[in-house]
Design an enzyme around this catalytic site. Structure first.
Site, mmCIF file in Angstrom:
data_model
loop_
_atom_site.group_PDB
_atom_site.id
_atom_site.type_symbol
_atom_site.label_atom_id
_atom_site.label_comp_id
_atom_site.label_asym_id
_atom_site.label_seq_id
_atom_site.Cartn_x
_atom_site.Cartn_y
_atom_site.Cartn_z
ATOM 1 N N GLY A 1 15.720 -22.599 14.162
ATOM 2 C CA GLY A 1 14.510 -22.386 13.384
ATOM 3 C C GLY A 1 14.578 -23.054 12.024
ATOM 4 N N CYS A 2 13.448 -23.038 11.315
ATOM 5 C CA CYS A 2 13.367 -23.738 10.035
ATOM 6 C C CYS A 2 14.231 -23.078 8.960
ATOM 7 C CB CYS A 2 11.918 -23.849 9.584
ATOM 8 S SG CYS A 2 10.973 -22.306 9.673
#
Length: 353
Positions: A160-161
């Site tokens: 994920g970011c």
């Protein structure tokens, strides 16, 4: 010149899909073959993404049936999944099954959380629903590209970011043994990280000129950060993670803090970071504090650090839609196909977003 590799985008109407489509439009080796949206089959891509109309004026969303036919006929293809968590695995499994029956060989980078964990049990403990394709998990590796020099699986589950930014800042500290395994992380994300459908936390009048934490010490990205850090360093670290919602659209800023095992000053920490990322084309280590605008819309990550002999702080900024999602996925697909890792990704940030 060899023919371009057909690229397919799943979950085609969200922000990450839009960013994938933008990157594919300018990529020298990939060419969009199809973008799937079962909710909008036959609808114009330019209607969903007006800013992409010049690149995809006549392209329309395809159905899953049309996509299956395409993958069964293409000897090789690059499949990027921006489908939601819990949906992506089932869809990928079906497409890979159809391709295998036809004797074709698509490669997949999944940007959802469905293939970020090494077991269905680990995934289910975080997302509270059954994994959609547990038999496929072993076919996926999950890591930021900078932390896995050689890929041993055919497919990738992109972290994920928040995980991307946190790992870029923390893995050197753990891998080099500079800190004990207790890591404290404060992160701020832009509103695009919450998806395209407005909710109270992302609605502009609510979020504008405001800053607030959410899911402190319980964010669902924390377990994948722990898992990816363990895979990259062999260290079982404890990440105390407090995310915040920021009053901007794109970008992530994280600050990672930890105690130092032995006294170090700022120049020595910066030198250690530069040496660790010496062969990482998208990571820049600077003496100045990094700013989101320096990387927004780009695939670059900027890091800096400060140390006072007892404590170290490493700051990292990335674009959540690009380096933290679509750009990182393209970077992985470049490597999967033996292309230059930087292909299609070297455009710098505009600086005045």
């Amino acid at each position: 010149m060899s023919a371009k590799i057909p690229a397919v985008v799943l979950g085609g109407s969200g922000y990450v899909a839009g960013e994938l489509l933008r990157l594919i439009a300018g990529h020298p080796h990939f060419e969009l073959a199809a973008v799937m949206s079962d909710s909008q089959p036959g609808e114009s891509l330019a209607q969903a993404f007006p800013h992409l109309a010049s690149a995809y004026a006549d392209v329309r969303f395809k159905s899953q049936t049309e996509l299956e036919k395409l993958l069964a006929e293409a000897p090789r293809s690059a499949v990027f999944s921006a489908a939601p968590h819990g949906v992506s695995a089932v869809l990928i499994d079906r497409l890979l099954t159809v391709a295998a029956s036809a004797g074709t060989h698509p490669r997949v980078v999944d940007i959802s959380a469905d293939f970020r964990y090494s077991s269905a049990q680990a995934y289910e403990s975080v997302y509270k629903h059954r994994h959609g394709a547990p038999g496929r998990i072993a076919e996926f590796s999950s890591a930021v590209p900078e932390h896995l020099p050689k890929l041993a699986t055919p497919h990738v589950g992109h972290p994920g970011c928040f995980a991307t930014a946190t790992l870029l800042a923390s893995v050197p500290l753990l891998a080099l043994g500079l800190t004990p395994p207790a890591v404290f992380v404060s992160g701020i994300t832009g509103s695009t990280g919450s998806g395209r459908k407005p909710v109270e936390g992302t609605h502009h009048p609510v979020r504008h000129s405001d800053l607030y934490s959410y899911n402190a010490l319980s964010h669902r990205h924390a377990p994948e950060i722990v898992a990816c850090a363990r895979a990259a360093t062999g260290v079982e670290a404890d990440f105390a993670f407090v995310p915040h919602s920021g009053p901007f659209a794109r970008g992530i800023h994280v600050t990672v803090q930890a105690a130092l095992k032995s006294p170090l000053d700022t120049p020595r920490v910066l030198a250690a970071l530069r040496d660790f990322y010496a062969h990482a084309p998208f990571v820049r280590v600077t003496e100045q504090a990094p700013r989101v605008k320096e990387v927004a819309t780009s695939n670059y990550a900027h890091l800096s650090a400060a140390a006072n002999g007892r404590t170290v702080a490493v700051m990292c900024v990335v674009d959540n839609l690009n380096k933290g999602a679509a750009g990182g996925a393209v970077q992985w697909m470049n490597r999967i196909y033996g292309l230059p890792e930087t292909a299609g990704l070297t455009t710098p940030a505009p600086g005045w977003t």
